[in-house]
Design a protein around this motif. Structure first.
Motif, PDB file in Angstrom:
ATOM      1  N   GLY A 145      26.160  40.212  43.965  1.00 31.75           N
ATOM      2  CA  GLY A 145      26.803  39.267  43.072  1.00 31.75           C
ATOM      3  C   GLY A 145      28.303  39.422  42.954  1.00 31.75           C
ATOM      4  O   GLY A 145      28.947  38.678  42.207  1.00 31.75           O
ATOM      5  N   GLU A 146      28.895  40.367  43.684  1.00 30.33           N
ATOM      6  CA  GLU A 146      30.319  40.647  43.590  1.00 30.33           C
ATOM      7  C   GLU A 146      31.081  40.036  44.764  1.00 30.33           C
ATOM      8  O   GLU A 146      30.672  40.198  45.921  1.00 30.33           O
ATOM      9  N   ARG A 147      32.183  39.363  44.455  1.00 36.77           N
ATOM     10  CA  ARG A 147      33.055  38.854  45.516  1.00 36.77           C
ATOM     11  C   ARG A 147      33.872  39.982  46.154  1.00 36.77           C
ATOM     12  O   ARG A 147      34.320  39.861  47.296  1.00 36.77           O
ATOM     13  N   LEU A 148      34.083  41.031  45.411  1.00 36.84           N
ATOM     14  CA  LEU A 148      34.873  42.153  45.917  1.00 36.84           C
ATOM     15  C   LEU A 148      33.929  43.207  46.472  1.00 36.84           C
ATOM     16  O   LEU A 148      33.198  43.868  45.734  1.00 36.84           O
ATOM     17  N   TYR A 149      33.915  43.363  47.799  1.00 32.09           N
ATOM     18  CA  TYR A 149      33.014  44.330  48.429  1.00 32.09           C
ATOM     19  C   TYR A 149      33.693  44.943  49.638  1.00 32.09           C
ATOM     20  O   TYR A 149      34.780  44.533  50.058  1.00 32.09           O
ATOM     21  N   TRP A 150      33.028  45.963  50.219  1.00 31.85           N
ATOM     22  CA  TRP A 150      33.572  46.633  51.403  1.00 31.85           C
ATOM     23  C   TRP A 150      33.486  45.703  52.613  1.00 31.85           C
ATOM     24  O   TRP A 150      32.412  45.209  52.959  1.00 31.85           O
ATOM     25  N   CYS A 151      34.606  45.504  53.269  1.00 32.65           N
ATOM     26  CA  CYS A 151      34.572  44.713  54.488  1.00 32.65           C
ATOM     27  C   CYS A 151      35.423  45.397  55.554  1.00 32.65           C
ATOM     28  O   CYS A 151      36.049  46.422  55.304  1.00 32.65           O
ATOM     29  N   GLY A 152      35.462  44.826  56.749  1.00 37.50           N
ATOM     30  CA  GLY A 152      36.256  45.391  57.829  1.00 37.50           C
ATOM     31  C   GLY A 152      35.392  46.056  58.885  1.00 37.50           C
ATOM     32  O   GLY A 152      34.223  46.356  58.660  1.00 37.50           O
ATOM     33  N   ALA A 207      49.421  50.635  33.812  1.00 41.57           N
ATOM     34  CA  ALA A 207      48.258  50.407  32.931  1.00 41.57           C
ATOM     35  C   ALA A 207      48.655  49.852  31.578  1.00 41.57           C
ATOM     36  O   ALA A 207      47.964  48.987  31.029  1.00 41.57           O
ATOM     37  N   ARG A 208      49.765  50.347  31.006  1.00 42.57           N
ATOM     38  CA  ARG A 208      50.145  49.881  29.673  1.00 42.57           C
ATOM     39  C   ARG A 208      51.023  48.631  29.702  1.00 42.57           C
ATOM     40  O   ARG A 208      51.272  48.041  28.657  1.00 42.57           O
ATOM     41  N   ARG A 209      51.471  48.255  30.868  1.00 46.65           N
ATOM     42  CA  ARG A 209      52.353  47.088  30.959  1.00 46.65           C
ATOM     43  C   ARG A 209      51.631  45.824  31.407  1.00 46.65           C
ATOM     44  O   ARG A 209      52.051  44.725  31.080  1.00 46.65           O
ATOM     45  N   PHE A 210      50.553  46.007  32.184  1.00 45.82           N
ATOM     46  CA  PHE A 210      49.914  44.840  32.782  1.00 45.82           C
ATOM     47  C   PHE A 210      48.401  44.911  32.708  1.00 45.82           C
ATOM     48  O   PHE A 210      47.819  45.985  32.635  1.00 45.82           O
ATOM     49  N   ASP A 211      47.794  43.753  32.757  1.00 46.79           N
ATOM     50  CA  ASP A 211      46.382  43.617  33.084  1.00 46.79           C
ATOM     51  C   ASP A 211      46.308  42.983  34.465  1.00 46.79           C
ATOM     52  O   ASP A 211      47.069  42.051  34.758  1.00 46.79           O
ATOM     53  N   ILE A 212      45.440  43.481  35.284  1.00 43.92           N
ATOM     54  CA  ILE A 212      45.238  42.917  36.618  1.00 43.92           C
ATOM     55  C   ILE A 212      43.787  42.482  36.715  1.00 43.92           C
ATOM     56  O   ILE A 212      42.882  43.287  36.500  1.00 43.92           O
ATOM     57  N   GLY A 213      43.562  41.222  36.992  1.00 45.53           N
ATOM     58  CA  GLY A 213      42.196  40.716  37.021  1.00 45.53           C
ATOM     59  C   GLY A 213      41.911  39.908  38.268  1.00 45.53           C
ATOM     60  O   GLY A 213      42.819  39.347  38.880  1.00 45.53           O
ATOM     61  N   GLU A 214      40.652  39.880  38.646  1.00 44.18           N
ATOM     62  CA  GLU A 214      40.249  39.066  39.797  1.00 44.18           C
ATOM     63  C   GLU A 214      40.455  37.579  39.483  1.00 44.18           C
ATOM     64  O   GLU A 214      40.217  37.141  38.366  1.00 44.18           O
ATOM     65  N   GLU A 237      39.305  38.009  28.353  1.00 46.05           N
ATOM     66  CA  GLU A 237      38.903  37.224  29.521  1.00 46.05           C
ATOM     67  C   GLU A 237      39.674  37.674  30.758  1.00 46.05           C
ATOM     68  O   GLU A 237      40.893  37.803  30.733  1.00 46.05           O
ATOM     69  N   TRP A 238      38.933  37.927  31.858  1.00 44.57           N
ATOM     70  CA  TRP A 238      39.578  38.332  33.099  1.00 44.57           C
ATOM     71  C   TRP A 238      39.428  37.215  34.117  1.00 44.57           C
ATOM     72  O   TRP A 238      38.351  36.711  34.336  1.00 44.57           O
ATOM     73  N   ILE A 239      40.524  36.858  34.730  1.00 44.18           N
ATOM     74  CA  ILE A 239      40.501  35.838  35.775  1.00 44.18           C
ATOM     75  C   ILE A 239      40.900  36.534  37.061  1.00 44.18           C
ATOM     76  O   ILE A 239      41.671  37.461  37.041  1.00 44.18           O
ATOM     77  N   ALA A 240      40.472  36.079  38.098  1.00 44.04           N
ATOM     78  CA  ALA A 240      40.520  36.748  39.395  1.00 44.04           C
ATOM     79  C   ALA A 240      41.839  37.331  39.805  1.00 44.04           C
ATOM     80  O   ALA A 240      42.484  37.514  39.212  1.00 44.04           O
ATOM     81  N   SER A 241      42.481  37.818  40.832  1.00 44.42           N
ATOM     82  CA  SER A 241      43.513  38.843  40.698  1.00 44.42           C
ATOM     83  C   SER A 241      44.776  38.264  40.156  1.00 44.42           C
ATOM     84  O   SER A 241      45.592  37.753  40.846  1.00 44.42           O
ATOM     85  N   GLU A 242      44.897  38.400  38.842  1.00 41.08           N
ATOM     86  CA  GLU A 242      46.047  37.915  38.118  1.00 41.08           C
ATOM     87  C   GLU A 242      46.683  39.106  37.442  1.00 41.08           C
ATOM     88  O   GLU A 242      46.054  40.106  37.219  1.00 41.08           O
ATOM     89  N   VAL A 243      47.936  38.964  37.090  1.00 39.81           N
ATOM     90  CA  VAL A 243      48.566  40.030  36.330  1.00 39.81           C
ATOM     91  C   VAL A 243      49.164  39.421  35.082  1.00 39.81           C
ATOM     92  O   VAL A 243      49.678  38.306  35.115  1.00 39.81           O
ATOM     93  N   SER A 244      49.071  40.137  33.989  1.00 38.55           N
ATOM     94  CA  SER A 244      49.733  39.681  32.784  1.00 38.55           C
ATOM     95  C   SER A 244      50.325  40.879  32.084  1.00 38.55           C
ATOM     96  O   SER A 244      49.872  41.996  32.249  1.00 38.55           O
ATOM     97  N   PHE A 290      40.550  48.699  44.112  1.00 39.04           N
ATOM     98  CA  PHE A 290      39.246  48.955  43.514  1.00 39.04           C
ATOM     99  C   PHE A 290      39.383  49.569  42.116  1.00 39.04           C
ATOM    100  O   PHE A 290      38.570  49.302  41.223  1.00 39.04           O
ATOM    101  N   MET A 291      40.422  50.366  41.911  1.00 38.58           N
ATOM    102  CA  MET A 291      40.647  50.948  40.591  1.00 38.58           C
ATOM    103  C   MET A 291      41.004  49.850  39.586  1.00 38.58           C
ATOM    104  O   MET A 291      40.516  49.858  38.443  1.00 38.58           O
ATOM    105  N   ALA A 292      41.830  48.900  40.006  1.00 39.06           N
ATOM    106  CA  ALA A 292      42.167  47.779  39.134  1.00 39.06           C
ATOM    107  C   ALA A 292      40.916  46.998  38.758  1.00 39.06           C
ATOM    108  O   ALA A 292      40.753  46.559  37.615  1.00 39.06           O
ATOM    109  N   LYS A 293      40.015  46.837  39.728  1.00 37.39           N
ATOM    110  CA  LYS A 293      38.773  46.103  39.459  1.00 37.39           C
ATOM    111  C   LYS A 293      37.887  46.853  38.449  1.00 37.39           C
ATOM    112  O   LYS A 293      37.335  46.253  37.518  1.00 37.39           O
ATOM    113  N   GLU A 294      37.761  48.175  38.627  1.00 31.34           N
ATOM    114  CA  GLU A 294      36.918  48.947  37.721  1.00 31.34           C
ATOM    115  C   GLU A 294      37.478  48.965  36.301  1.00 31.34           C
ATOM    116  O   GLU A 294      36.728  48.908  35.322  1.00 31.34           O
ATOM    117  N   LEU A 295      38.798  49.060  36.165  1.00 29.02           N
ATOM    118  CA  LEU A 295      39.393  49.033  34.843  1.00 29.02           C
ATOM    119  C   LEU A 295      39.252  47.649  34.215  1.00 29.02           C
ATOM    120  O   LEU A 295      39.106  47.524  32.990  1.00 29.02           O
TER     121      LEU A 295
END
Length: 572
Positions: free
Chosen positions: A521-528, A494-501, A560-567, A348-353
């Motif tokens: 409207g969010e694909r990322l939500y509380w489940c379980g 944080a300084r080495r990568f971007d993580i995106g949905e 541009e952020w694409i779904a959980s990707e790292v760069s 969730f922190m990666a998503k908020e950032l």
């Protein structure tokens, strides 16, 4: 008496038992319904209530407007968003909202006000509700500090407190940094090249392995290397299967929560034997070792110093069976709680950032200023100067804001007869209290926003407004460990990568994808069903999927952020 007469008597006896059961159940239902009506008669705001269905119709409305796998905790924020529908004269739900869910679940008082919340979590600290302690029964048999009350809880809490202290955890810092460094190296392998996004992957599969490695190492000193295994260890598999069993019947949002069946109990005993067989040799080696052998003490090392306190005849060479049983029960509780929620928080922190690039820029700037401009040296800098971990106020602010928005557990307390909760402008009597962390965090007038200074309208007016680890003496013992893990994660990634949905990629690659499942409207939500997990995150009972991600080395001008990707992030 003939055979026919015997059968007739048997049928009558069975019928009488059934009638008695139904009568008792209906009487309990009548009590629940009349209690709610009494609150309304006192002028206390109450959700629309039916004599036949209680508040099940409201629950059904929430169920119909949310995905099938939505966690019950999201009811909190749903009610806030729909406040005008049910409380036309209010902009925010009342301080205490009574929820009559008979016969699906017990009735609860959802607490939206931090002042009211402090009354049953601090003054006094009411006992845990049986509903919450029953959740841990398959894992701990009720012998853990989460389930214990009174002197038993106080005794064992004091024994484990030194292991979770800031001083002890800082002594473990090199080991914790080592595990997070492995995580970062795995992101490196997943990242795209030349500023491109890498392939889609399951983020909290990585974070689960990371946090499991950390809690096992902190508690026992064992290196499981889950992050580097091609298959999960037997210990992790046994624990995850136990969590799956614990979650049966743990979601009041299900129309017919059947609960655990006898075969689940058999499986739980099998898992407990497996965990004990895997962990006991490590405990035994610690019992046999000189307690002064190492300067770094694990949580178990510090706890076994008390081995002779309960039984004067016990010793390190011959501990009592009771001591070992309680030690093992608490250890299993730590392994469960110590990896599960922190792994989800990282997602969730990666998503908020991702969603707030200006916050990410400030975070990276703080790391440059405090730890030096070379991200590759961050791990060494932390190990050489551990105090710098506490010189990152903006980083801690990001972590706290994530936990405010996505608190992953709540506390349920049982109120004695006649107990009252009092909040500003309201007074209500409630049979049970449920501290609604999500609800409190969502309230603008009390929400501790990111580093808002005192005097700002959004500055918390009550210290209890931020409560993801609960409040009072029964707060989470692992809070400091979780905050240290999250700080290290932030510093090393944080300084080495971007993580995106990366939902578009995930939808193309996975038959399990559910593109239409969204909340707000969010694909990322509380489940379980039990503990909250991110959507498409590790959910042992049913949705065994995870937050998807790519990693890439991100150019600063590419927003541009694409779904959980790292760069990789080319800002070195």
């Amino acid at each position: 008496m003939g055979v026919g007469d015997g059968k007739s008597l048997l049928f009558r006896a069975v019928g009488a038992v059934i009638v008695l059961f139904l009568a008792r159940s209906l009487y309990r239902g009548y009590i629940q319904r009349t209690r709610t009506r009494a609150l309304k008669a006192q002028g206390i705001p109450v959700l629309p209530h039916s004599w036949l269905f209680g508040h099940l119709l409201v629950l059904g409305k929430w169920r119909a407007e949310n995905p099938p796998d939505a966690n019950f905790y999201s009811f909190h924020t749903w009610l806030i968003k729909n406040c005008k529908r049910y409380f036309p004269d209010l902009d925010f739900p009342p301080p205490v909202v009574y929820l009559d869910l008979w016969p699906i679940e017990i009735s609860l008082a959802i607490v939206y006000d931090p002042v009211a919340a402090s009354q049953f979590a601090q003054t006094p600290s009411l006992p845990k509700l049986k509903l919450s302690t029953d959740f841990l029964i398959p894992l701990t048999s009720g012998l853990d500090i989460v389930s214990n009350e009174g002197s038993e809880w106080k005794t064992w809490r004091s024994r484990f407190n030194p292991g979770f202290s800031q001083r002890n955890l800082i002594a473990m810092l090199p080991a914790l940094v080592e595990e997070v460094s492995i995580f970062a190296s795995q992101l490196e392998g997943l990242a795209g090249s030349g500023g491109e996004w890498g392939s889609v992957f399951r983020l909290d599969e990585k974070t689960i392995n990371l946090t499991f490695d950390i809690i096992v190492r902190a508690a026992l000193g064992m290196r499981l290397n889950e992050q580097q295994r091609s298959e999960s260890s037997p210990l992790k598999l046994a624990l995850l299967d136990q969590i799956r069993i614990m979650n049966y019947g743990a979601n009041a949002a299900r129309a017919l929560p059947i609960g655990r069946m006898p075969w689940h109990d058999w499986a739980a005993r099998r898992n407990n034997r497996a965990i004990r067989d895997l962990v006991m040799p490590q405990i035994q080696s610690k019992l046999e070792a000189d307690s002064n052998d190492s300067q770094v003490k694990t949580i178990v090392d510090l706890a076994i110093k008390y081995i002779d306190k309960d039984d004067p005849n016990a010793s390190r060479e011959q501990p009592s069976a009771e001591f070992i049983d309680k030690l093992m029960a608490n250890l299993k509780a730590f392994l469960f709680a110590g990896h599960d929620t922190t792994a989800a928080t990282i997602c969730f922190m990666a998503k908020e950032l991702q969603d707030n690039p200006e916050c990410m820029a400030k975070l990276r700037a703080e790391h440059d200023a405090v730890l030096g401009s070379d991200p590759a040296r961050a791990a060494d800098v932390l190990i050489q100067s551990p105090h710098l971990l506490y010189a990152l106020p903006y980083t801690l602010g990001c972590i706290k804001e994530t936990l405010r928005l996505y608190p992953l557990a709540a506390t349920l307390r049982a109120a004695p007869p006649g107990y009252s909760l009092t909040a500003p402008g309201s007074s209500t009597r409630s049979p049970h209290g449920w501290l609604g962390h999500m609800a409190i965090g969502s309230r603008r007038c009390t929400a501790p926003r990111l580093l808002v200074p005192q005097g700002d309208p959004l500055h918390p007016v009550n210290n209890n407004a931020w409560a993801p680890f609960s409040i009072g003496p029964r707060n989470c013992i692992g809070m400091e460990l979780a905050l240290i893990e999250l700080r290290i994660f932030s510093v090393l990634t944080a300084r080495r990568f971007d993580i995106g949905e990366a939902w578009n990629k995930w939808d193309k690659e996975s038959a399990e994808a559910t593109p239409s499942a969204k909340i707000d409207g969010e694909r990322l939500y509380w489940c379980g069903d039990g503990i909250v997990h991110p959507k498409d995150g590790l959910d042992p009972p049913s949705s065994g999927r995870m937050v998807k991600g790519d990693v890439k080395r991100k150019s600063m001008d590419n927003g541009e952020w694409i779904a959980s990707e790292v760069s990789h992030c080319y800002t070195w």
